[in-house]
Design a protein around this motif. Structure first.
Motif, PDB file in Angstrom:
ATOM      1  N   VAL A  95       0.867  -1.179   0.000  1.00 47.10           N
ATOM      2  CA  VAL A  95       0.000   0.000   0.000  1.00 47.10           C
ATOM      3  C   VAL A  95       0.907   1.233   0.000  1.00 47.10           C
ATOM      4  O   VAL A  95       1.885   1.302   0.749  1.00 47.10           O
ATOM      5  CB  VAL A  95      -0.990   0.003   1.199  1.00 47.10           C
ATOM      6  CG1 VAL A  95      -0.282   0.029   2.526  1.00 47.10           C
ATOM      7  CG2 VAL A  95      -1.968   1.140   1.083  1.00 47.10           C
ATOM      8  N   ASP A  96       0.620   2.157  -0.900  1.00 50.45           N
ATOM      9  CA  ASP A  96       1.340   3.430  -0.953  1.00 50.45           C
ATOM     10  C   ASP A  96       0.557   4.452  -0.149  1.00 50.45           C
ATOM     11  O   ASP A  96      -0.682   4.436  -0.151  1.00 50.45           O
ATOM     12  CB  ASP A  96       1.500   3.902  -2.401  1.00 50.45           C
ATOM     13  CG  ASP A  96       2.373   2.952  -3.227  1.00 50.45           C
ATOM     14  OD1 ASP A  96       3.307   2.356  -2.659  1.00 50.45           O
ATOM     15  OD2 ASP A  96       2.118   2.822  -4.442  1.00 50.45           O
ATOM     16  N   HIS A  97       1.268   5.353   0.541  1.00 49.99           N
ATOM     17  CA  HIS A  97       0.610   6.308   1.441  1.00 49.99           C
ATOM     18  C   HIS A  97       1.516   7.503   1.693  1.00 49.99           C
ATOM     19  O   HIS A  97       2.677   7.514   1.279  1.00 49.99           O
ATOM     20  CB  HIS A  97       0.249   5.608   2.761  1.00 49.99           C
ATOM     21  CG  HIS A  97       1.380   4.823   3.353  1.00 49.99           C
ATOM     22  ND1 HIS A  97       2.448   5.405   3.988  1.00 49.99           N
ATOM     23  CD2 HIS A  97       1.616   3.485   3.371  1.00 49.99           C
ATOM     24  CE1 HIS A  97       3.291   4.460   4.394  1.00 49.99           C
ATOM     25  NE2 HIS A  97       2.819   3.283   4.028  1.00 49.99           N
ATOM     26  N   GLU A  98       0.973   8.466   2.403  1.00 52.77           N
ATOM     27  CA  GLU A  98       1.788   9.605   2.840  1.00 52.77           C
ATOM     28  C   GLU A  98       2.843   9.087   3.807  1.00 52.77           C
ATOM     29  O   GLU A  98       2.697   8.026   4.403  1.00 52.77           O
ATOM     30  CB  GLU A  98       0.910  10.649   3.549  1.00 52.77           C
ATOM     31  CG  GLU A  98      -0.130  11.290   2.646  1.00 52.77           C
ATOM     32  CD  GLU A  98       0.486  12.123   1.531  1.00 52.77           C
ATOM     33  OE1 GLU A  98       1.460  12.861   1.801  1.00 52.77           O
ATOM     34  OE2 GLU A  98       0.012  12.018   0.388  1.00 52.77           O
ATOM     35  N   ALA A  99       3.904   9.860   3.993  1.00 57.20           N
ATOM     36  CA  ALA A  99       4.962   9.464   4.927  1.00 57.20           C
ATOM     37  C   ALA A  99       4.373   9.162   6.299  1.00 57.20           C
ATOM     38  O   ALA A  99       3.590   9.944   6.833  1.00 57.20           O
ATOM     39  CB  ALA A  99       6.008  10.560   5.033  1.00 57.20           C
ATOM     40  N   ALA A 100       4.724   8.009   6.839  1.00 54.00           N
ATOM     41  CA  ALA A 100       4.239   7.569   8.153  1.00 54.00           C
ATOM     42  C   ALA A 100       5.405   7.650   9.131  1.00 54.00           C
ATOM     43  O   ALA A 100       6.308   6.820   9.092  1.00 54.00           O
ATOM     44  CB  ALA A 100       3.701   6.153   8.066  1.00 54.00           C
ATOM     45  N   MET A 101       5.376   8.664   9.985  1.00 52.25           N
ATOM     46  CA  MET A 101       6.499   8.887  10.903  1.00 52.25           C
ATOM     47  C   MET A 101       6.240   8.366  12.318  1.00 52.25           C
ATOM     48  O   MET A 101       7.163   8.277  13.110  1.00 52.25           O
ATOM     49  CB  MET A 101       6.828  10.386  10.974  1.00 52.25           C
ATOM     50  CG  MET A 101       7.275  10.984   9.656  1.00 52.25           C
ATOM     51  SD  MET A 101       8.783  10.264   8.997  1.00 52.25           S
ATOM     52  CE  MET A 101      10.004  10.993  10.074  1.00 52.25           C
TER      53      MET A 101
END
Length: 186
Positions: free
Chosen positions: A35-41
Motif C-alpha cells: 500500500v502506498d501512502h503519505e509518509a508515516a512517521m
C-alpha cells in the motif's frame, strides 16, 4: 489507499533502495501486498495503513539501537502496541545502557533514514554490523507489515515467509527476545 499485489507497475520517481527491496523479495519468490501512502512517521500515523493491510498483520515498531560506546548495533522488531523500556531488553542481550542510534549509523549500515526503519534494511548491512532482535510476539500473527526501506509504502508479507525465506536470505540470524506488555510493566 489501496492494497496492491506485488511491486508497483511504474517505478518512476521511486528510490533505488525501495526497488532493491522489491527485487530482493521477487528473487526469493515471496508474495507480498503493498500500500502506498503519505509518509508515516509515527505509530499513530500507521493506524489507517494497518486497517488497509487488514486483520492478522503485525505492524511492528522497528527500533535501531546501540550500546553507549556506539560499537554494537541492534534492530529490534516488536509489536507496535508494546511499550519499550531499554532495561527490559538490556539484560536479555547482555548490553547495558542501550539508546537509539544516531541517524548517520542508520544510513551507514542499513541505508535507511529515520521513520523508514525496516527489517528489509538488513539487506544493505553486508558487513553484519547490526544484530537482529525479534520480540516473540511479532511471530504470532499470520502476516507481518514493514516498510520497503522508505516510509511512503508498507508491505504485507506472510510471517512464515519472513521466517523461512527473508531472514535466512538477509544473513542476520535473529535473537528472539521477550518484552513485557503494558499490563506486565505496571
Amino acid at each position: 489507499m489501496k492494497l496492491e499485489n506485488g511491486r508497483p507497475e511504474n517505478t518512476e520517481g521511486r528510490l533505488e533502495k525501495e526497488i532493491r527491496v522489491y527485487d530482493f523479495l521477487d528473487k526469493l519468490g515471496v508474495e507480498y501486498q503493498r500500500v502506498d501512502h503519505e509518509a508515516a512517521m509515527t505509530m499513530e500515523a500507521c493506524e489507517e495503513i494497518d486497517r488497509t493491510l487488514g486483520d492478522g498483520t503485525a505492524i511492528c515498531k522497528n527500533l535501531f539501537l546501540c550500546n553507549r560506546q556506539e560499537t554494537d548495533f541492534y534492530l529490534l522488531l516488536m509489536p507496535g502496541d508494546k511499550p519499550f523500556k531499554t532495561k527490559n531488553l538490556s539484560a536479555q542481550i547482555g548490553s547495558a545502557r542501550l539508546s537509539f542510534a544516531k541517524p548517520e549509523y542508520m544510513e551507514k549500515y542499513l541505508d535507511i533514514t529515520p521513520g523508514s526503519v525496516s527489517v528489509m534494511g538488513l539487506m544493505n548491512d553486508t558487513e553484519g554490523k547490526v544484530q537482529l532482535l525479534i520480540d516473540e510476539d511479532v511471530m504470532k500473527d499470520p502476516y507481518f507489515g514493514c516498510h520497503p526501506c522508505i516510509n511512503t509504502s508498507s508491505l504485507k508479507i506472510r510471517t512464515s515467509d519472513l521466517i523461512a525465506k527473508i531472514i535466512p536470505a538477509l544473513k542476520h540470524a535473529p535473537k528472539m527476545v521477550k518484552l513485557p506488555g503494558a499490563e506486565e510493566q505496571q
